[in-house]
Design a protein around this motif. Structure first.
Motif, PDB file in Angstrom:
ATOM      1  N   ARG A  70      43.071 -22.401 -24.467  1.00 30.57           N
ATOM      2  CA  ARG A  70      43.935 -21.761 -25.459  1.00 30.57           C
ATOM      3  C   ARG A  70      44.565 -20.471 -24.900  1.00 30.57           C
ATOM      4  N   ALA A  71      43.711 -19.645 -24.283  1.00 31.57           N
ATOM      5  CA  ALA A  71      44.225 -18.397 -23.704  1.00 31.57           C
ATOM      6  C   ALA A  71      45.085 -18.702 -22.474  1.00 31.57           C
ATOM      7  N   GLN A  72      44.619 -19.634 -21.629  1.00 30.41           N
ATOM      8  CA  GLN A  72      45.368 -19.951 -20.397  1.00 30.41           C
ATOM      9  C   GLN A  72      46.752 -20.514 -20.725  1.00 30.41           C
ATOM     10  N   LEU A  73      46.793 -21.441 -21.673  1.00 35.82           N
ATOM     11  CA  LEU A  73      48.077 -22.049 -22.042  1.00 35.82           C
ATOM     12  C   LEU A  73      48.968 -21.047 -22.757  1.00 35.82           C
ATOM     13  N   SER A  74      48.362 -20.182 -23.564  1.00 35.42           N
ATOM     14  CA  SER A  74      49.162 -19.169 -24.265  1.00 35.42           C
ATOM     15  C   SER A  74      49.864 -18.259 -23.266  1.00 35.42           C
ATOM     16  N   SER A  75      49.177 -17.927 -22.167  1.00 33.13           N
ATOM     17  CA  SER A  75      49.822 -17.109 -21.132  1.00 33.13           C
ATOM     18  C   SER A  75      51.060 -17.829 -20.597  1.00 33.13           C
ATOM     19  N   LEU A  76      50.938 -19.137 -20.386  1.00 36.58           N
ATOM     20  CA  LEU A  76      52.082 -19.897 -19.852  1.00 36.58           C
ATOM     21  C   LEU A  76      53.201 -20.022 -20.892  1.00 36.58           C
ATOM     22  N   VAL A  77      52.808 -20.136 -22.170  1.00 35.83           N
ATOM     23  CA  VAL A  77      53.824 -20.270 -23.229  1.00 35.83           C
ATOM     24  C   VAL A  77      54.601 -18.965 -23.383  1.00 35.83           C
ATOM     25  N   ILE A  78      53.898 -17.842 -23.500  1.00 38.22           N
ATOM     26  CA  ILE A  78      54.649 -16.609 -23.798  1.00 38.22           C
ATOM     27  C   ILE A  78      55.449 -16.115 -22.591  1.00 38.22           C
ATOM     28  N   THR A  79      55.055 -16.546 -21.388  1.00 38.50           N
ATOM     29  CA  THR A  79      55.847 -16.150 -20.214  1.00 38.50           C
ATOM     30  C   THR A  79      56.941 -17.186 -19.910  1.00 38.50           C
ATOM     31  N   GLY A  80      57.069 -18.168 -20.816  1.00 37.30           N
ATOM     32  CA  GLY A  80      58.194 -19.105 -20.715  1.00 37.30           C
ATOM     33  C   GLY A  80      58.030 -20.221 -19.686  1.00 37.30           C
ATOM     34  N   GLN A  81      56.793 -20.545 -19.294  1.00 39.36           N
ATOM     35  CA  GLN A  81      56.614 -21.587 -18.266  1.00 39.36           C
ATOM     36  C   GLN A  81      56.400 -22.980 -18.845  1.00 39.36           C
ATOM     37  N   ILE A  82      55.837 -23.038 -20.050  1.00 36.22           N
ATOM     38  CA  ILE A  82      55.746 -24.338 -20.733  1.00 36.22           C
ATOM     39  C   ILE A  82      56.103 -24.113 -22.201  1.00 36.22           C
ATOM     40  N   SER A  83      56.441 -25.194 -22.892  1.00 37.94           N
ATOM     41  CA  SER A  83      56.782 -25.020 -24.298  1.00 37.94           C
ATOM     42  C   SER A  83      55.490 -25.001 -25.126  1.00 37.94           C
ATOM     43  N   ARG A  84      55.602 -24.446 -26.316  1.00 36.24           N
ATOM     44  CA  ARG A  84      54.449 -24.400 -27.215  1.00 36.24           C
ATOM     45  C   ARG A  84      54.018 -25.820 -27.574  1.00 36.24           C
ATOM     46  N   GLU A  85      54.992 -26.728 -27.685  1.00 36.16           N
ATOM     47  CA  GLU A  85      54.688 -28.131 -28.033  1.00 36.16           C
ATOM     48  C   GLU A  85      53.841 -28.780 -26.939  1.00 36.16           C
ATOM     49  N   THR A  86      54.217 -28.523 -25.691  1.00 33.61           N
ATOM     50  CA  THR A  86      53.437 -29.074 -24.573  1.00 33.61           C
ATOM     51  C   THR A  86      52.004 -28.549 -24.632  1.00 33.61           C
ATOM     52  N   ALA A  87      51.866 -27.249 -24.888  1.00 35.44           N
ATOM     53  CA  ALA A  87      50.525 -26.652 -24.955  1.00 35.44           C
ATOM     54  C   ALA A  87      49.704 -27.302 -26.072  1.00 35.44           C
ATOM     55  N   LEU A  88      50.340 -27.508 -27.214  1.00 35.70           N
ATOM     56  CA  LEU A  88      49.623 -28.126 -28.345  1.00 35.70           C
ATOM     57  C   LEU A  88      49.213 -29.555 -27.999  1.00 35.70           C
ATOM     58  N   GLU A  89      50.084 -30.241 -27.289  1.00 34.52           N
ATOM     59  CA  GLU A  89      49.783 -31.618 -26.894  1.00 34.52           C
ATOM     60  C   GLU A  89      48.557 -31.629 -25.979  1.00 34.52           C
ATOM     61  N   ILE A  90      48.538 -30.716 -25.017  1.00 30.12           N
ATOM     62  CA  ILE A  90      47.392 -30.647 -24.089  1.00 30.12           C
ATOM     63  C   ILE A  90      46.113 -30.346 -24.867  1.00 30.12           C
ATOM     64  N   LEU A  91      46.225 -29.409 -25.814  1.00 26.73           N
ATOM     65  CA  LEU A  91      45.029 -29.007 -26.585  1.00 26.73           C
ATOM     66  C   LEU A  91      44.533 -30.102 -27.527  1.00 26.73           C
ATOM     67  N   SER A  92      45.393 -31.095 -27.808  1.00 26.01           N
ATOM     68  CA  SER A  92      44.955 -32.147 -28.727  1.00 26.01           C
ATOM     69  C   SER A  92      43.972 -33.104 -28.042  1.00 26.01           C
ATOM     70  N   HIS A  93      43.833 -32.992 -26.717  1.00 23.74           N
ATOM     71  CA  HIS A  93      42.817 -33.782 -26.011  1.00 23.74           C
ATOM     72  C   HIS A  93      41.701 -32.848 -25.542  1.00 23.74           C
ATOM     73  N   ALA A  94      40.473 -33.346 -25.542  1.00 28.70           N
ATOM     74  CA  ALA A  94      39.354 -32.535 -25.044  1.00 28.70           C
ATOM     75  C   ALA A  94      39.576 -32.259 -23.559  1.00 28.70           C
ATOM     76  N   PRO A  95      39.042 -31.111 -23.063  1.00 30.58           N
ATOM     77  CA  PRO A  95      39.247 -30.784 -21.642  1.00 30.58           C
ATOM     78  C   PRO A  95      38.690 -31.873 -20.721  1.00 30.58           C
ATOM     79  N   LEU A  96      37.580 -32.470 -21.101  1.00 33.26           N
ATOM     80  CA  LEU A  96      36.971 -33.536 -20.299  1.00 33.26           C
ATOM     81  C   LEU A  96      36.714 -34.721 -21.212  1.00 33.26           C
ATOM     82  N   ASN A  97      36.864 -35.936 -20.692  1.00 34.60           N
ATOM     83  CA  ASN A  97      36.532 -37.070 -21.538  1.00 34.60           C
ATOM     84  C   ASN A  97      35.011 -37.269 -21.554  1.00 34.60           C
ATOM     85  N   GLU A  98      34.555 -38.230 -22.374  1.00 27.26           N
ATOM     86  CA  GLU A  98      33.116 -38.359 -22.577  1.00 27.26           C
ATOM     87  C   GLU A  98      32.353 -38.713 -21.296  1.00 27.26           C
TER      88      GLU A  98
END
Ligand SMILES: [Zn+2]
Length: 389
Positions: free
Chosen positions: A302-330
């Protein structure tokens, strides 16, 4: 074996920033009337105007490089660089040696948790750049016991033993080698939003030997004899102000993106990206990819992606999409869980027992108040380039 997911215990209604992806999993988050969080506002007001995405700092960078070279001209090395094998320190090494012509003393701490990807990246870079790598091997038996001690506390931030060892080694090396500059890979570009302090409850500052010693005293079952400690006083005051050792963050003086860093390193050195930040180390991969999300409901991305979003490197939508999956699968989680238990020489049941402990309620000794006062002073002087909340 079941891998439980803990739901956050909070009475606060869920809210997420309209600008970045920080949300009420940071229990201290504050939103303005437009639904924008305090971090985004601080970035716009305090950080971005001066940083300007690394543009326009050529003069500052040149002055700094000239100074480093001049102060180190009669020495074997003119600066110190700690190489983890992660993206930031690797990119820093590339710039320092290839672009800037510095002569860093390059060291790596082997605390026993290196993943092959980190070791290979380190080798590729140092080989091609022709720099000698100094590896500090920690006493594994002690590191293992210290790591278990942190698990026994029930705290959330469990990588303190290796983080503190890194800071302590820098302090020790700068003194022994008489080097006056430490290159720090911190960069606004990918790290401006720090992990919320509400995710670090109960833990003392990493560089605070008082805190580290107190946990060791209360939770280690064997004497710790070979570990090197430092102290907030030494690290934050004696070294910089009495001994004149400067920690500099030159990545903030150049323009790049996370994407361009990876591309440069892959193209020039065959560097292999390893996905999420801190996934170059078995322990931090386990803690950030599995332990913290499932035990505390905190997703470090959340913090790592937010840094990329506010500095204009990825869109907020992309960040939300990434966050909708767990960091590691089962499967990955299960595999890591087994590996970490086996490395710590404990059963999976014992590791799961730590996962289910109540949150730590002990107050460890620490010099946190001094650190907080220091950060506040640095903010007032405009020297703090990170948003710490
Ligand atoms: Zn925000």
């Amino acid at each position: 074996m079941n891998y439980p997911v803990i739901k956050l215990q909070t009475n606060r209604p869920y809210q997420i920033c309209k600008c970045c992806v920080m949300d009420t999993t940071d229990e201290d988050i504050v939103f303005d009337e437009n639904g924008v969080c305090m971090r985004c506002n601080e970035y716009k007001e305090r950080i971005e105007p001066e940083w300007n995405h690394g543009r326009g700092h050529e003069q500052e960078l040149n002055t700094l490089l000239t100074e480093i070279k001049k102060k180190g001209e009669d020495k074997d090395y003119d600066c110190i660089l700690g190489l983890s094998g992660g993206l930031d320190s690797s990119y820093m090494l590339h710039l320092a040696v290839k672009e800037w012509g510095l002569r860093p003393y390059v060291f790596h701490i082997d605390a026993g948790w290196n993943l092959p990807v980190a070791e290979e990246n380190i080798k590729k870079l140092t080989d091609k750049l022709g720099v000698e790598l100094h590896v500090e091997h920690m006493d594994w038996n002690e590191m293992r016991e210290m790591q278990l001690a942190w698990f026994r506390t029930g705290l959330e931030m469990l990588d303190a033993p290796q983080d503190h060892a890194f800071i302590a080694l820098i302090d020790k090396l700068s003194k022994e080698l008489g080097i006056k500059y430490i290159l720090n890979g911190y960069n606004i570009c990918t790290e401006v939003i720090a992990d919320p302090s509400s995710w670090e409850k109960g833990a003392g500052p990493t560089g605070d030997g008082t805190y580290i010693r107190d946990v060791v005293k209360k939770y280690c079952r064997i004497p710790i004899k070979n570990y090197t400690y430092t102290s907030g006083l030494k690290h934050k005051f004696i070294n910089p102000y009495i001994r004149g050792v400067k920690t500099v963050k030159p990545l903030n003086y150049v323009e790049f993106t996370r994407e361009s860093m990876i591309k440069t390193l892959s193209d020039e050195y065959g560097y292999v990206p390893y996905g999420q930040k801190h996934f170059e180390d078995l322990l931090t991969k386990f803690l950030e990819g599995y332990w913290q999300p499932t035990r505390f409901g905190h997703d470090m991305r959340r913090a790592q992606l937010s840094s990329l979003v506010i500095t204009g490197q990825i869109s907020r939508e992309t960040a939300l999409e990434i966050l909708s999956h767990a960091p590691l699968n089962e499967d990955e989680s299960e595999q890591l869980f087994k590996e970490v238990a086996s490395k710590l020489e404990i059963s999976e049941d014992e590791l799961m027992h730590y996962h289910e402990l109540p949150e730590c309620s002990i107050r460890f000794k620490s010099q946190e108040h001094l650190y907080k006062a220091g950060i506040r002073i640095f903010e007032l002087l405009g020297l703090e380039k990170r948003i710490r909340k």
